[in-house]
Every structure is written in C-alpha cells, then in structure tokens.
Scaffold this active site. Structure first.
Site, PDB file in Angstrom:
ATOM      1  N   GLN A  10      87.658  32.429  24.596  1.00  0.00           N
ATOM      2  CA  GLN A  10      88.576  33.570  24.437  1.00  0.00           C
ATOM      3  C   GLN A  10      89.949  33.298  25.056  1.00  0.00           C
ATOM      4  O   GLN A  10      90.979  33.543  24.435  1.00  0.00           O
ATOM      5  CB  GLN A  10      87.948  34.813  25.091  1.00  0.00           C
ATOM      6  CG  GLN A  10      88.717  36.099  24.815  1.00  0.00           C
ATOM      7  CD  GLN A  10      88.352  37.239  25.763  1.00  0.00           C
ATOM      8  OE1 GLN A  10      87.736  37.024  26.802  1.00  0.00           O
ATOM      9  NE2 GLN A  10      88.723  38.443  25.385  1.00  0.00           N
ATOM     10  N   ASP A  32      86.368  20.773  24.375  1.00  0.00           N
ATOM     11  CA  ASP A  32      85.320  21.793  24.425  1.00  0.00           C
ATOM     12  C   ASP A  32      83.998  21.126  24.056  1.00  0.00           C
ATOM     13  O   ASP A  32      83.994  20.077  23.400  1.00  0.00           O
ATOM     14  CB  ASP A  32      85.635  22.927  23.433  1.00  0.00           C
ATOM     15  CG  ASP A  32      84.986  24.251  23.844  1.00  0.00           C
ATOM     16  OD1 ASP A  32      85.736  25.191  24.159  1.00  0.00           O
ATOM     17  OD2 ASP A  32      83.740  24.329  23.856  1.00  0.00           O
ATOM     18  N   ILE A  33      82.893  21.769  24.431  1.00  0.00           N
ATOM     19  CA  ILE A  33      81.580  21.246  24.036  1.00  0.00           C
ATOM     20  C   ILE A  33      81.273  21.683  22.603  1.00  0.00           C
ATOM     21  O   ILE A  33      80.449  21.090  21.921  1.00  0.00           O
ATOM     22  CB  ILE A  33      80.501  21.729  25.031  1.00  0.00           C
ATOM     23  CG1 ILE A  33      79.208  20.940  24.863  1.00  0.00           C
ATOM     24  CG2 ILE A  33      80.242  23.220  24.901  1.00  0.00           C
ATOM     25  CD1 ILE A  33      78.205  21.162  25.973  1.00  0.00           C
ATOM     26  N   TYR A 139      76.773  35.160  37.982  1.00  0.00           N
ATOM     27  CA  TYR A 139      78.167  34.951  37.550  1.00  0.00           C
ATOM     28  C   TYR A 139      79.112  35.091  38.746  1.00  0.00           C
ATOM     29  O   TYR A 139      79.907  34.189  39.047  1.00  0.00           O
ATOM     30  CB  TYR A 139      78.494  35.989  36.475  1.00  0.00           C
ATOM     31  CG  TYR A 139      79.916  35.979  35.973  1.00  0.00           C
ATOM     32  CD1 TYR A 139      80.459  34.849  35.368  1.00  0.00           C
ATOM     33  CD2 TYR A 139      80.720  37.113  36.079  1.00  0.00           C
ATOM     34  CE1 TYR A 139      81.769  34.857  34.876  1.00  0.00           C
ATOM     35  CE2 TYR A 139      82.015  37.132  35.587  1.00  0.00           C
ATOM     36  CZ  TYR A 139      82.536  36.002  34.990  1.00  0.00           C
ATOM     37  OH  TYR A 139      83.826  36.025  34.508  1.00  0.00           O
ATOM     38  N   LYS A 143      81.261  32.151  40.602  1.00  0.00           N
ATOM     39  CA  LYS A 143      82.729  32.247  40.577  1.00  0.00           C
ATOM     40  C   LYS A 143      83.297  32.323  41.997  1.00  0.00           C
ATOM     41  O   LYS A 143      84.325  31.709  42.295  1.00  0.00           O
ATOM     42  CB  LYS A 143      83.175  33.458  39.743  1.00  0.00           C
ATOM     43  CG  LYS A 143      83.086  33.219  38.242  1.00  0.00           C
ATOM     44  CD  LYS A 143      84.122  32.180  37.809  1.00  0.00           C
ATOM     45  CE  LYS A 143      84.175  31.945  36.335  1.00  0.00           C
ATOM     46  NZ  LYS A 143      85.234  31.026  35.915  1.00  0.00           N
TER      47      LYS A 143
HETATM   48  C1  AKB Z   1      82.710  39.703  32.071  1.00  0.00           C
HETATM   49  O1  AKB Z   1      82.611  40.849  31.636  1.00  0.00           O
HETATM   50  O2  AKB Z   1      81.747  39.043  32.469  1.00  0.00           O
HETATM   51  C2  AKB Z   1      84.088  39.097  32.162  1.00  0.00           C
HETATM   52  C3  AKB Z   1      84.718  39.295  33.499  1.00  0.00           C
HETATM   53  C4  AKB Z   1      85.295  40.604  33.876  1.00  0.00           C
HETATM   54  O3  AKB Z   1      84.767  38.403  34.272  1.00  0.00           O
HETATM   55  N1  AKB Z   1      84.925  39.626  31.125  1.00  0.00           N
END
Ligand code: AKB
Length: 314
Positions: A10, A32-33, A139, A143
């Site tokens: 994106q 990119d993969i 996630y 991060k």
């Molecule tokens: C998600 O929704 O996981 C992402 C973000 C806010 O990091 N768009």
C-alpha cells in the site's frame, strides 16, 4: 540509487511512483517478494527478493549503488495474529538483516512504525511520543522491537535511520490487507459498488488516520530533513485526522444516500482497535521537520471518491 523493499504494498507502490516522478525511473529500485504487473515492470527496475534472505539482500547492495533504503515489508495487525512466525521474520528479522547490511554499505534508512506500538496502558488522547507502551499484539510487539533496533543501530553505529509511527493509511491504488484500520478503505469501495458495508468494528470506534498523499509527503519530508534538526532521534508520532466508523458512514451517505451500514463485530480486531489511541500527539514531527497534513477528514473523503469514480470510468 534508492531501494524500496516491499514496493508492491500500500505504501510502497505510491512511494515508488512518487520517487520515480521526481528522481527518474532508473534512480529507484523496486523490490518485493510478490510478482509485479507488467505495467509496473515497464515503469522501472525491479528485483524479486525475500526481505528475510540476507544473502539475496546483500546481492542487491553489491549490484546497485544504494544510498537510501525504505524497509516497507510488513504483516499488519490482524493478519499478524494468524501468522506470528512470518510476522517476526518480516517485521523484525528482515529489518535486522537490512540494518546489518547498512553497516557494511552505509545509506539512509526509513522504517515505518505504527500507532500499534501503543497499548491500552498508553493515554488514548494526545498520546505522547514517549509513554507506557506495552503492545499485546504480535504486530505491535515486532514494530516496537523494530523501533528499538533502529535506535540501537543509530546510537551504536551512528547510522542515519528515520521512522514514523503511522496511523491507518487511506488510499485508493492498493487496498491495505490484514490491518485493523482497513475498514475505512473497504467502506469507500462498498459505498460505490454494493451500497452496503458490514463493519467488523463497532460504530463508535474512533482511530487515527492519514490520507496516502500526506503519508508519502511526510515520509519524504522526514527523509530530506537535515539530521541536525532531528533532535528527538529516530522515531516520530504522526497523525492527520480521527473519525469513527459511524462518522465515515455519515460522510459517505452525503454522496450515496442509500449506503447502508451493518455490523458483524470481529472480537479480535475490535480488541486491537480498543487498545490503540484515538489521537496521538505529533508535535515533535511538526516542530522538528515541519509535518503539516493537507488533508482533513472531509478533504480526504472528497478526494478518495474522486479517484475511485475516475477508476470506475477508465
Ligand atoms: C493496521 O491496521 O494494522 C495498520 C496500522 C495502523 O498500523 N494500518
């Protein structure tokens, strides 16, 4: 030469196009993969690479004179919960390999972080740059670990690394996949096509968002700023607008009066959304490198619909 890893995602697609428009197609190596479309292949150099394959990445650094790296591969929040191993590999291990290579082949690095590094323990409104951050998602965990890794390499090896905590990004060229904020983009398509949208988040869920043009402008602005102006170091909060599911629905009904909204709340994504801030504080980005979004909520809605209608008539 600029290397954009994750160029078909994106952010990657529009960032690559934007960089190629200003610097020339040959100045930007997309990687990119995934397999690109013929159209994308014709637009400039492309290499198929797995960001977790350190040897393949090194081959790129040996072959091309890379002076900037955008490390964009990522699994987003809801998909990440289903594929934790792949998330750790893509969001963190690939970054580690890349930073090790940048020690050897020095260049400036951009790493996108997220509002997902915050948690229910962080303030919901005006969330400061530095506060309690204890993400409960894989996630957010990867991060936040990625941010810390960037800071470590910056301080230990004086490497020039820059990062932005992005909110949900709203765009029309590539639909985001596997995120919690994706509903906002999906709702635009539904308003235009099926005229009904089933939301996986509750009506009053409010999240931070940014329009893609502003997100790209912000990233490029940060990357072009003199290092000496970046007093805070590596990572910056960034926001542009906040709205709820119901508010977006109401705004779209002004254009599509028969657009309906239904609910089938997904507990996983609702829990993730509930743990994220509603509005983060991006004062440092504004003061240190002049962040100033051009799209507020109504501008974003109008612009998205303009582009989607154009796509339908092509
Ligand atoms: C998600 O929704 O996981 C992402 C973000 C806010 O990091 N768009």
């Amino acid at each position: 030469m600029i290397l954009v890893l994750g160029a078909l995602g994106q952010l990657g697609l529009e960032l690559t196009q934007n960089l190629r428009q200003s610097l020339g197609a040959q100045a930007v190596l997309a990687a990119d993969i995934r397999t690109p479309s013929d159209h994308f292949l014709a637009e400039g150099p492309f290499e198929r690479v797995d960001c977790c394959d350190a040897a393949a990445l090194e081959a790129l650094f040996r072959q091309y004179p890379i002076d900037q790296l955008y490390y964009l591969p990522a699994l987003l929040s809801s998909k990440a919960e289903k594929f934790p191993k792949q998330t750790v590999e893509t969001n963190f291990i690939g970054l580690f390999h890349s930073l090790e290579l940048v020690r050897k082949y020095p260049c400036r690095v951009f790493y996108p972080s997220t509002i997902g590094v915050f948690s229910a323990d962080s303030p919901t409104l005006d969330t400061p740059q530095n506060c309690m951050m204890r993400p409960k998602t894989i996630y957010g965990t990867t991060k936040l670990a990625g941010e810390l890794l960037c800071e470590y390499y910056h301080h230990k090896y004086s490497m020039d690394i820059r990062s932005i905590r992005l909110p949900g990004v709203i765009s029309h060229q590539v639909c985001p996949q596997g995120g919690t904020t994706d509903y906002a983009v999906e709702m635009f398509y539904a308003a235009q096509n099926t005229k009904v949208y089933t939301s996986y988040l509750e009506a009053d869920t409010t999240l931070d968002m940014v329009y893609i043009d502003d997100a790209i402008r912000g990233i490029l602005q940060l990357m072009q700023t003199d290092r000496c102006c970046l007093h805070s170091g590596v990572v910056y909060n960034l926001t542009a607008m906040q709205f709820s599911v119901a508010e977006l629905h109401a705004a779209l009904r002004e254009y599509y009066p028969d657009f309906e909204l239904c609910f089938e709340v997904d507990p996983l994504r609702q829990q993730i959304a509930n743990s994220w801030p509603e509005r983060i504080n991006d004062l440092w980005a504004r003061e240190e490198w002049g962040w100033n979004p051009q799209y507020q909520f109504k501008d974003m809605v109008r612009t998205m619909l303009f582009h989607l209608q154009k796509q339908t008539h092509v």
